[in-house]
Design a protein around this motif. Structure first.
Motif, PDB file in Angstrom:
ATOM      1  N   TRP A  36      16.939  56.861  27.359  1.00 24.04           N
ATOM      2  CA  TRP A  36      17.200  55.529  27.879  1.00 24.04           C
ATOM      3  C   TRP A  36      16.275  55.271  29.055  1.00 24.04           C
ATOM      4  N   THR A  37      15.724  54.061  29.099  1.00 20.84           N
ATOM      5  CA  THR A  37      14.836  53.680  30.193  1.00 20.84           C
ATOM      6  C   THR A  37      15.346  52.397  30.827  1.00 20.84           C
ATOM      7  N   VAL A  38      15.476  52.427  32.140  1.00 17.94           N
ATOM      8  CA  VAL A  38      15.850  51.243  32.910  1.00 17.94           C
ATOM      9  C   VAL A  38      14.614  50.838  33.695  1.00 17.94           C
ATOM     10  N   SER A  39      14.158  49.602  33.481  1.00 16.09           N
ATOM     11  CA  SER A  39      12.930  49.177  34.156  1.00 16.09           C
ATOM     12  C   SER A  39      13.153  47.866  34.903  1.00 16.09           C
ATOM     13  N   ARG A  40      12.353  47.726  35.935  1.00 11.74           N
ATOM     14  CA  ARG A  40      12.355  46.506  36.749  1.00 11.74           C
ATOM     15  C   ARG A  40      11.000  46.425  37.413  1.00 11.74           C
ATOM     16  N   TRP A  41      10.325  45.307  37.239  1.00 14.00           N
ATOM     17  CA  TRP A  41       8.994  45.072  37.782  1.00 14.00           C
ATOM     18  C   TRP A  41       8.067  46.245  37.470  1.00 14.00           C
ATOM     19  N   ASN A  42       7.633  46.974  38.480  1.00 11.88           N
ATOM     20  CA  ASN A  42       6.672  48.057  38.220  1.00 11.88           C
ATOM     21  C   ASN A  42       7.314  49.445  38.312  1.00 11.88           C
ATOM     22  N   GLU A  43       8.619  49.543  38.204  1.00  8.92           N
ATOM     23  CA  GLU A  43       9.273  50.848  38.265  1.00  8.92           C
ATOM     24  C   GLU A  43      10.126  51.061  37.017  1.00  8.92           C
ATOM     25  N   ALA A  44      10.221  52.305  36.608  1.00  6.12           N
ATOM     26  CA  ALA A  44      11.035  52.656  35.447  1.00  6.12           C
ATOM     27  C   ALA A  44      11.731  53.982  35.716  1.00  6.12           C
ATOM     28  N   HIS A  45      12.971  54.063  35.297  1.00  4.27           N
ATOM     29  CA  HIS A  45      13.741  55.289  35.400  1.00  4.27           C
ATOM     30  C   HIS A  45      14.130  55.705  33.986  1.00  4.27           C
ATOM     31  N   THR A  46      13.827  56.938  33.628  1.00  5.09           N
ATOM     32  CA  THR A  46      14.104  57.442  32.293  1.00  5.09           C
ATOM     33  C   THR A  46      15.199  58.498  32.372  1.00  5.09           C
ATOM     34  N   PHE A  47      16.161  58.395  31.457  1.00  6.60           N
ATOM     35  CA  PHE A  47      17.310  59.286  31.460  1.00  6.60           C
ATOM     36  C   PHE A  47      17.517  59.911  30.084  1.00  6.60           C
ATOM     37  N   GLY A  48      17.934  61.164  30.079  1.00  3.98           N
ATOM     38  CA  GLY A  48      18.224  61.864  28.830  1.00  3.98           C
ATOM     39  C   GLY A  48      19.704  61.989  28.549  1.00  3.98           C
ATOM     40  N   HIS A  49      20.536  61.529  29.493  1.00  2.71           N
ATOM     41  CA  HIS A  49      21.994  61.602  29.327  1.00  2.71           C
ATOM     42  C   HIS A  49      22.601  60.246  29.647  1.00  2.71           C
ATOM     43  N   TRP A  50      23.553  59.821  28.837  1.00  8.93           N
ATOM     44  CA  TRP A  50      24.178  58.518  29.005  1.00  8.93           C
ATOM     45  C   TRP A  50      24.915  58.417  30.343  1.00  8.93           C
ATOM     46  N   ASN A  51      25.524  59.505  30.776  1.00  6.35           N
ATOM     47  CA  ASN A  51      26.234  59.486  32.057  1.00  6.35           C
ATOM     48  C   ASN A  51      25.286  59.180  33.214  1.00  6.35           C
ATOM     49  N   ASP A  52      24.046  59.615  33.112  1.00  7.95           N
ATOM     50  CA  ASP A  52      23.059  59.303  34.154  1.00  7.95           C
ATOM     51  C   ASP A  52      22.731  57.815  34.170  1.00  7.95           C
ATOM     52  N   VAL A  53      22.711  57.193  32.995  1.00  6.24           N
ATOM     53  CA  VAL A  53      22.470  55.744  32.913  1.00  6.24           C
ATOM     54  C   VAL A  53      23.608  55.001  33.607  1.00  6.24           C
ATOM     55  N   LEU A  54      24.849  55.425  33.327  1.00 10.17           N
ATOM     56  CA  LEU A  54      26.004  54.772  33.950  1.00 10.17           C
ATOM     57  C   LEU A  54      26.017  54.981  35.459  1.00 10.17           C
ATOM     58  N   ALA A  55      25.618  56.160  35.921  1.00 13.67           N
ATOM     59  CA  ALA A  55      25.544  56.422  37.352  1.00 13.67           C
ATOM     60  C   ALA A  55      24.492  55.531  38.008  1.00 13.67           C
ATOM     61  N   HIS A  56      23.364  55.349  37.325  1.00 16.74           N
ATOM     62  CA  HIS A  56      22.306  54.484  37.853  1.00 16.74           C
ATOM     63  C   HIS A  56      22.799  53.040  37.925  1.00 16.74           C
ATOM     64  N   LEU A  57      23.545  52.609  36.922  1.00 17.23           N
ATOM     65  CA  LEU A  57      24.112  51.262  36.919  1.00 17.23           C
ATOM     66  C   LEU A  57      25.056  51.086  38.107  1.00 17.23           C
ATOM     67  N   SER A  58      25.860  52.089  38.354  1.00  8.25           N
ATOM     68  CA  SER A  58      26.800  52.016  39.480  1.00  8.25           C
ATOM     69  C   SER A  58      26.052  51.948  40.810  1.00  8.25           C
ATOM     70  N   GLN A  59      24.992  52.735  40.954  1.00  3.35           N
ATOM     71  CA  GLN A  59      24.209  52.720  42.188  1.00  3.35           C
ATOM     72  C   GLN A  59      23.484  51.402  42.379  1.00  3.35           C
ATOM     73  N   ALA A  60      23.094  50.773  41.264  1.00  2.00           N
ATOM     74  CA  ALA A  60      22.368  49.518  41.358  1.00  2.00           C
ATOM     75  C   ALA A  60      23.297  48.350  41.683  1.00  2.00           C
ATOM     76  N   GLY A  61      24.616  48.590  41.643  1.00  2.42           N
ATOM     77  CA  GLY A  61      25.558  47.542  41.995  1.00  2.42           C
ATOM     78  C   GLY A  61      26.214  46.906  40.800  1.00  2.42           C
ATOM     79  N   GLY A  62      26.148  47.562  39.664  1.00  5.05           N
ATOM     80  CA  GLY A  62      26.776  47.027  38.455  1.00  5.05           C
ATOM     81  C   GLY A  62      28.265  47.273  38.425  1.00  5.05           C
TER      82      GLY A  62
END
Length: 92
Positions: A64-90
């Motif tokens: 899974w890749t979360v991107s915005r403008w010129n940055e991208a975060h790539t994750f191999g585990h779904w829980n990491d995606v959810l943690a990133h969403l929580s940190q981003a304010g989702g």
């Protein structure tokens, strides 16, 4: 010296079959269903980010890749995606 049949195995000793089962469970990948993925993608979109899914060619694992403008975060585990969403304010 060969062990006697009455002797027990060493503590922590596992058979090859048990070892393979344990390894498979450790490396099993948690993949969300379509609704969970679409919900997370919508929550990222509200925050101005894009969530994409791809599969590695060699072993077929989900990436899974979360991107915005010129940055991208790539994750191999779904829980990491959810943690990133929580940190981003989702959604919590």
């Amino acid at each position: 010296m060969a062990p006697h049949k009455s002797e027990t195995q060493l503590a922590g000793w596992v058979t090859q079959e048990e070892d393979q089962k344990a390894e498979a469970s450790i490396f099993a990948q948690d993949v969300p269903d379509r609704k969970a993925f679409d919900t997370a993608r919508a929550e990222f979109a509200i925050l101005g980010r894009a969530l994409t899914l791809s599969r590695r060619a060699g072993d077929g694992r989900h990436i899974w890749t979360v991107s915005r403008w010129n940055e991208a975060h790539t994750f191999g585990h779904w829980n990491d995606v959810l943690a990133h969403l929580s940190q981003a304010g989702g959604a919590q």
